[in-house]
Design a protein around this motif. Structure first.
Motif, PDB file in Angstrom:
ATOM      1  N   LEU A 453      -7.520 -16.469   9.558  1.00  0.00           N
ATOM      2  CA  LEU A 453      -8.461 -16.049   8.528  1.00  0.00           C
ATOM      3  C   LEU A 453      -7.675 -15.747   7.254  1.00  0.00           C
ATOM      4  CD1 LEU A 453     -11.539 -15.543   8.354  1.00  0.00           C
ATOM      5  CD2 LEU A 453     -11.054 -13.122   8.643  1.00  0.00           C
ATOM      6  N   GLY A 454      -7.906 -16.550   6.224  1.00  0.00           N
ATOM      7  CA  GLY A 454      -7.144 -16.413   4.980  1.00  0.00           C
ATOM      8  C   GLY A 454      -7.499 -15.161   4.200  1.00  0.00           C
ATOM      9  N   TRP A 455      -6.682 -14.869   3.182  1.00  0.00           N
ATOM     10  CA  TRP A 455      -6.865 -13.655   2.418  1.00  0.00           C
ATOM     11  C   TRP A 455      -8.166 -13.666   1.621  1.00  0.00           C
ATOM     12  CZ3 TRP A 455      -6.474  -8.874   2.082  1.00  0.00           C
ATOM     13  CH2 TRP A 455      -6.665  -8.186   0.877  1.00  0.00           C
ATOM     14  N   ASP A 456      -8.523 -14.801   1.061  1.00  0.00           N
ATOM     15  CA  ASP A 456      -9.762 -14.853   0.277  1.00  0.00           C
ATOM     16  C   ASP A 456     -10.968 -14.464   1.125  1.00  0.00           C
ATOM     17  OD1 ASP A 456      -8.412 -15.583  -1.988  1.00  0.00           O
ATOM     18  OD2 ASP A 456      -8.773 -17.740  -1.755  1.00  0.00           O
ATOM     19  N   VAL A 457     -11.019 -14.988   2.358  1.00  0.00           N
ATOM     20  CA  VAL A 457     -12.145 -14.651   3.234  1.00  0.00           C
ATOM     21  C   VAL A 457     -12.069 -13.187   3.654  1.00  0.00           C
ATOM     22  CG1 VAL A 457     -13.301 -15.194   5.405  1.00  0.00           C
ATOM     23  CG2 VAL A 457     -12.258 -17.014   4.062  1.00  0.00           C
ATOM     24  N   ARG A 458     -10.868 -12.706   3.965  1.00  0.00           N
ATOM     25  CA  ARG A 458     -10.718 -11.297   4.368  1.00  0.00           C
ATOM     26  C   ARG A 458     -11.204 -10.359   3.258  1.00  0.00           C
ATOM     27  NH1 ARG A 458      -5.065 -10.568   7.797  1.00  0.00           N
ATOM     28  NH2 ARG A 458      -5.007 -12.652   8.705  1.00  0.00           N
ATOM     29  N   ARG A 459     -10.785 -10.638   2.021  1.00  0.00           N
ATOM     30  CA  ARG A 459     -11.159  -9.765   0.914  1.00  0.00           C
ATOM     31  C   ARG A 459     -12.668  -9.827   0.681  1.00  0.00           C
ATOM     32  NH1 ARG A 459     -12.043  -9.238  -4.414  1.00  0.00           N
ATOM     33  NH2 ARG A 459     -10.902  -7.629  -5.561  1.00  0.00           N
ATOM     34  N   GLU A 600      -0.705  -7.940  -7.196  1.00  0.00           N
ATOM     35  CA  GLU A 600      -1.525  -6.862  -7.742  1.00  0.00           C
ATOM     36  C   GLU A 600      -2.787  -6.655  -6.915  1.00  0.00           C
ATOM     37  OE1 GLU A 600      -0.592  -9.541  -9.336  1.00  0.00           O
ATOM     38  OE2 GLU A 600       0.966  -8.865 -10.742  1.00  0.00           O
ATOM     39  N   GLU A 601      -3.377  -7.744  -6.451  1.00  0.00           N
ATOM     40  CA  GLU A 601      -4.616  -7.641  -5.681  1.00  0.00           C
ATOM     41  C   GLU A 601      -4.366  -7.004  -4.323  1.00  0.00           C
ATOM     42  OE1 GLU A 601      -6.733 -11.201  -3.942  1.00  0.00           O
ATOM     43  OE2 GLU A 601      -8.037 -10.735  -5.655  1.00  0.00           O
ATOM     44  N   MET A 602      -3.272  -7.420  -3.668  1.00  0.00           N
ATOM     45  CA  MET A 602      -2.970  -6.847  -2.362  1.00  0.00           C
ATOM     46  C   MET A 602      -2.611  -5.367  -2.481  1.00  0.00           C
ATOM     47  SD  MET A 602      -2.868  -7.131   0.842  1.00  0.00           S
ATOM     48  CE  MET A 602      -2.939  -8.879   1.217  1.00  0.00           C
ATOM     49  N   ASP A 645      -1.919  12.081  -0.776  1.00  0.00           N
ATOM     50  CA  ASP A 645      -1.080  13.115  -0.183  1.00  0.00           C
ATOM     51  C   ASP A 645      -1.460  13.195   1.281  1.00  0.00           C
ATOM     52  OD1 ASP A 645       0.398  15.239   0.569  1.00  0.00           O
ATOM     53  OD2 ASP A 645      -0.638  16.729  -0.649  1.00  0.00           O
ATOM     54  N   LEU A 646      -0.847  12.381   2.084  1.00  0.00           N
ATOM     55  CA  LEU A 646      -1.283  12.265   3.467  1.00  0.00           C
ATOM     56  C   LEU A 646      -0.739  13.368   4.354  1.00  0.00           C
ATOM     57  CD1 LEU A 646      -1.145   8.428   3.886  1.00  0.00           C
ATOM     58  CD2 LEU A 646      -3.033   9.881   3.197  1.00  0.00           C
ATOM     59  N   GLY A 647      -0.026  14.334   3.776  1.00  0.00           N
ATOM     60  CA  GLY A 647       0.350  15.502   4.535  1.00  0.00           C
ATOM     61  C   GLY A 647       1.433  15.228   5.556  1.00  0.00           C
ATOM     62  N   ARG A 648       1.265  14.135   6.305  1.00  0.00           N
ATOM     63  CA  ARG A 648       2.198  13.847   7.394  1.00  0.00           C
ATOM     64  C   ARG A 648       3.523  13.306   6.885  1.00  0.00           C
ATOM     65  NH1 ARG A 648      -2.967  12.258   9.193  1.00  0.00           N
ATOM     66  NH2 ARG A 648      -2.782  10.307   8.056  1.00  0.00           N
ATOM     67  N   ILE A 649       3.529  12.745   5.632  1.00  0.00           N
ATOM     68  CA  ILE A 649       4.761  12.067   5.216  1.00  0.00           C
ATOM     69  C   ILE A 649       5.201  12.444   3.800  1.00  0.00           C
ATOM     70  CG2 ILE A 649       4.484  10.091   6.710  1.00  0.00           C
ATOM     71  CD1 ILE A 649       3.542   9.714   3.141  1.00  0.00           C
ATOM     72  N   GLY A 650       4.463  13.244   3.082  1.00  0.00           N
ATOM     73  CA  GLY A 650       4.861  13.585   1.724  1.00  0.00           C
ATOM     74  C   GLY A 650       3.734  13.342   0.764  1.00  0.00           C
ATOM     75  N   SER A 651       4.019  12.969  -0.466  1.00  0.00           N
ATOM     76  CA  SER A 651       2.951  12.782  -1.445  1.00  0.00           C
ATOM     77  C   SER A 651       3.301  11.662  -2.399  1.00  0.00           C
ATOM     78  CB  SER A 651       2.716  14.075  -2.224  1.00  0.00           C
ATOM     79  OG  SER A 651       3.858  14.422  -2.954  1.00  0.00           O
ATOM     80  N   GLY A 652       2.281  11.145  -3.032  1.00  0.00           N
ATOM     81  CA  GLY A 652       2.422  10.101  -4.022  1.00  0.00           C
ATOM     82  C   GLY A 652       1.141  10.022  -4.797  1.00  0.00           C
ATOM     83  N   ALA A 653       1.034   9.164  -5.784  1.00  0.00           N
ATOM     84  CA  ALA A 653      -0.186   9.088  -6.588  1.00  0.00           C
ATOM     85  C   ALA A 653      -0.518   7.654  -6.884  1.00  0.00           C
ATOM     86  CB  ALA A 653      -0.006   9.862  -7.885  1.00  0.00           C
ATOM     87  N   PHE A 654      -1.792   7.394  -7.051  1.00  0.00           N
ATOM     88  CA  PHE A 654      -2.236   6.090  -7.505  1.00  0.00           C
ATOM     89  C   PHE A 654      -2.135   6.066  -9.021  1.00  0.00           C
ATOM     90  CE2 PHE A 654      -2.929   4.464  -3.674  1.00  0.00           C
ATOM     91  CZ  PHE A 654      -4.086   4.760  -2.987  1.00  0.00           C
ATOM     92  N   ASP A 655      -1.084   5.461  -9.521  1.00  0.00           N
ATOM     93  CA  ASP A 655      -0.973   5.368 -10.972  1.00  0.00           C
ATOM     94  C   ASP A 655      -1.984   4.392 -11.538  1.00  0.00           C
ATOM     95  OD1 ASP A 655       2.534   5.480 -10.390  1.00  0.00           O
ATOM     96  OD2 ASP A 655       1.204   7.146 -10.933  1.00  0.00           O
ATOM     97  N   ASP A 656      -2.260   3.336 -10.766  1.00  0.00           N
ATOM     98  CA  ASP A 656      -3.206   2.321 -11.232  1.00  0.00           C
ATOM     99  C   ASP A 656      -4.056   1.883 -10.050  1.00  0.00           C
ATOM    100  OD1 ASP A 656      -4.637   0.310 -12.302  1.00  0.00           O
ATOM    101  OD2 ASP A 656      -2.945  -1.077 -12.573  1.00  0.00           O
ATOM    102  N   PRO A 657      -5.250   2.460  -9.889  1.00  0.00           N
ATOM    103  CA  PRO A 657      -6.058   2.151  -8.717  1.00  0.00           C
ATOM    104  C   PRO A 657      -6.563   0.742  -8.702  1.00  0.00           C
ATOM    105  CG  PRO A 657      -7.333   3.419 -10.295  1.00  0.00           C
ATOM    106  CD  PRO A 657      -5.951   3.358 -10.828  1.00  0.00           C
ATOM    107  N   THR A 658      -6.587   0.041  -9.824  1.00  0.00           N
ATOM    108  CA  THR A 658      -7.091  -1.325  -9.852  1.00  0.00           C
ATOM    109  C   THR A 658      -5.953  -2.326  -9.806  1.00  0.00           C
ATOM    110  OG1 THR A 658      -7.087  -1.402 -12.269  1.00  0.00           O
ATOM    111  CG2 THR A 658      -9.078  -0.591 -11.186  1.00  0.00           C
TER     112      THR A 658
END
Length: 658
Positions: A453-459, A600-602, A645-658
């Motif tokens: 199943l290719g990426w286009d169909v999965r997305r 970028e899409e992935m 911040d998944l708590g279990r491994i540390g923290s990070g941020a979505f600088d660019d959600p898109t």
């Protein structure tokens, strides 16, 4: 003085030995009496053999325990000592219909003879379909069916279960012969199978060995499982025995002999030479007696008369069943009029599925079977047959399904109607010719490429399901919480578009209404962590499940899986989170599709999946925000500030959600 000291030492030694073994257990049953064991629910002793489930077409649970519990944990000198034991038994598993493999049986150590919340089907009458149980319970399962959501290796395996239906380790059933060759044992063939289980309290190790009865114990165990965490699944005293369960089809699980010792060394040897053998469509086989020969001779004289009588009886029952079906179809009870009115007749569904034939069966599980059918020679349908133990159970289920039947959306598997016959409910859905997303992501081989199943169909499928969830949460006159979002419940239509199905666990609430507490249901790995503390489902808990699905689709891995051969199994959410914090999140992408998608899409899909599976429900996006990102629209402002911040491994941020 020396003599007194010697006597004192001898007295101390005898006293210690007496205290150590006063509660020891050492028994041998080459056959059984009804008073030998604690028999629970449908378990019984039949002709000196333990039968665990019944022969009805309803769900059944049976357990058989030795009356005296094993003393598993002792504290002689402020240091816990775990008891070792050895046991051996002979079992036989025989489904009435070989095409329906059933579920097998389990050897059990439990601090109670009736585990709370236990259900039938693939749960052995020990576990529930919710979070891992809290009752100390250790089981060795002899499983004759494959359930992919439990990570079963195949449909014929032995597994170690620690407080959970999902085995900590499992192995195809078989044994190594004297030449070192592995020979598979088909456990649902009805043959007598000998099992040996040795538990070392010192090493916290379980060895499991099986072979056909009558063969000497193989020198190499099938499973040798060692885990210091085993102590967390033991209590001071635990009952030892067997448990099994089934649904609508008959499966005969028998225990023919059993021995156990916790006094050190091997359990006493069983006599397997005179045990009956149960074969498909055959009575127990043993040495032919004069009475058997005489009976066979007499029977041959009257066989023609019996055949004629059988033909007449078959015709009579067929006619009577037809009349009963027609009468049952016409009878609509008053309470049914309250619910969604699109009711199919049983005869109509019978014809559509060719008499619910095996050839039309699409699959089966703990709730029943699913058949393909054709209405009016053109419309393809899927018919899901669900059995309940009582008419009240049917009515409660109908109250839920009646509202679900009115849901109409292009990304939901639409319900076309229903039918009731006695205590069996049949739900009719649109037929999805391309099966489930689970099959396309996890079960397709690596080659050839056109089967992947290719990426286009999965997305596109992810976007479809997100739109369906958005409709459930915000687009109808009530809010619908699905509560069981997973690849197995995402189906693909003829155009490979995704549709969310299986609303058997869904709940409806008025918009703005606070969901009340209920029992936790769903599938392990997809349940939001807050449900372990406050069992009140919310839209955010659905979002969590969808986030896990997004990560599975992008990574091509199940929610719980070992990434390397030498690794233990880890949560997919945890591993992708670690890679994200380390700036290597693209390493998580399914290697079969890495060359198909834009970086970028992935990254966007992986980050969105992590945001949805945030441990804090207040930090998860809504489905409106998820759809906005997946469909390429400009993300709302809140999504841009989501923090991982998944708590279990540390923290990070979505600088660019898109």
């Amino acid at each position: 003085m020396l003599r007194i000291t010697a006597y004192s030492a001898l007295f101390f030694l005898l006293f210690h030995l007496f205290n150590t073994h006063s509660s020891a257990i050492n028994f041998l049953y080459n056959s059984f009496n009804p008073t030998d064991l604690i028999l629970i629910s449908d378990a019984r002793v039949d002709s000196s053999i333990v039968r665990l489930t019944n022969d009805s077409d309803q769900s059944s649970i049976g357990r058989a325990f030795y009356p005296t519990p094993l003393k598993m944990i002792t504290t002689p000198t402020n240091t816990n000592t775990i008891t070792s034991f050895s046991t051996s038994f002979v079992f036989s598993i025989l489904p009435q219909d070989p095409t329906n493999p059933g579920f097998g049986l389990a050897f059990v150590l439990s601090n109670t003879t009736s585990p709370s919340g236990a259900i039938s089907g693939q749960y052995f009458g020990l576990f529930s379909n919710a979070l891992p149980i809290h009752t100390p319970l250790l089981a060795v399962e002899f499983d004759t069916g494959q359930n992919q959501e439990f990570n079963d290796s195949d449909g014929n395996h032995v597994g170690i279960d620690l407080n959970s239906i999902q085995s900590s380790f499992n192995q195809t059933a078989g044994y190594w012969d004297s030449t070192g060759e592995f020979r598979t044992i088909h456990m649902n063939s009805g043959q007598n199978i000998r099992a040996w289980i040795e538990f070392s309290g010192t090493d916290l190790q379980i060895n499991v060995t099986i072979s056909p009865a009558g063969i000497s114990k193989p020198s190499r165990p099938l499973i040798s499982y060692q885990n210091p965490e085993i102590v967390n699944y033991l209590s001071d005293q635990m009952y030892v025995g067997f448990s099994a369960s089934k649904v609508t089809w008959v499966e005969r699980q028998r225990i023919l002999g059993w021995s156990l010792s916790d006094m050190g060394g091997a359990a006493r040897e069983l006599n397997t030479s005179n045990l009956p053998v149960f074969l498909p469509d055959s009575p127990p086989r043993g040495s032919p007696s004069a009475g058997l020969i005489s009976g066979t001779t007499i029977g041959s004289v009257v066989v023609m008369a019996v055949c004629l009588w059988g033909l007449y009886w078959f015709w009579y029952r067929k006619q009577r069943n037809k009349e009963e079906l027609e009468a049952d179809d016409d009878k609509i009870e008053e309470w049914e009029l309250e619910y969604w009115p699109h009711r199919f007749s049983y005869e109509e569904l019978w014809k559509a599925t060719k008499g619910f034939s095996k050839e039309e069966m699409l699959g089966f599980g703990g709730f029943g079977r699913v058949y393909k059918g054709v209405l009016s020679s053109t419309t393809e349908i899927a018919v899901k047959c669900i059995s309940h133990d009582s008419k009240q159970g049917v009515r409660e289920f109908m109250a839920e399904i009646s509202s679900m039947g009115r849901l109409q959306h292009k990304n939901l598997v639409n319900m076309k109607g229903w039918c009731r016959k006695g205590n069996e409910l049949m739900l009719v859905y649109d037929y999805m010719p391309n099966g489930s997303l689970n099959n396309w992501i996890f079960d397709k081989p690596n080659t050839p490429e056109d089967q992947i199943l290719g990426w286009d169909v999965r997305r596109r499928v992810l976007g479809d399901v997100a739109e369906g969830l958005l409709y459930l949460h915000h687009g109808w006159d009530q809010m619908v919480l699905h509560r069981d979002i997973k690849p197995g419940n995402i189906l693909l239509d003829g155009e490979m578009r995704g549709r969310l199905g299986d609303f058997g666990l869904a709940k409806l609430y008025q918009h703005g209404e606070a969901p009340g507490k209920t029992r936790v249901v769903g599938t392990l790995g997809y349940l939001a962590p807050e449900l372990a503390h406050v069992p009140a489902p919310t839209a955010a808990s659905d979002v969590y499940s969808f986030g896990v699905v997004m990560l599975e689709v992008a990574c091509g891995r199940r929610q719980i899986e070992g990434w390397l051969e030498e690794e233990d199994e880890v949560l997919l959410v945890d591993r992708v989170s670690e890679l994200y914090v380390e700036g290597r999140v693209l390493e998580a992408v399914d290697e079969r599709i890495r060359g198909e998608c834009k970086v970028e899409e992935m990254e966007k899909v992986l980050k969105l999946g992590l945001a949805c599976s945030h441990p804090d429900p207040n930090h998860r996006p809504t489905m409106k925000e998820v759809v906005a990102v997946l469909l390429g629209e400009e993300a709302v402002a809140r999504l841009g500030s989501l923090v991982v911040d998944l708590g279990r491994i540390g923290s990070g941020a979505f600088d660019d959600p898109t």
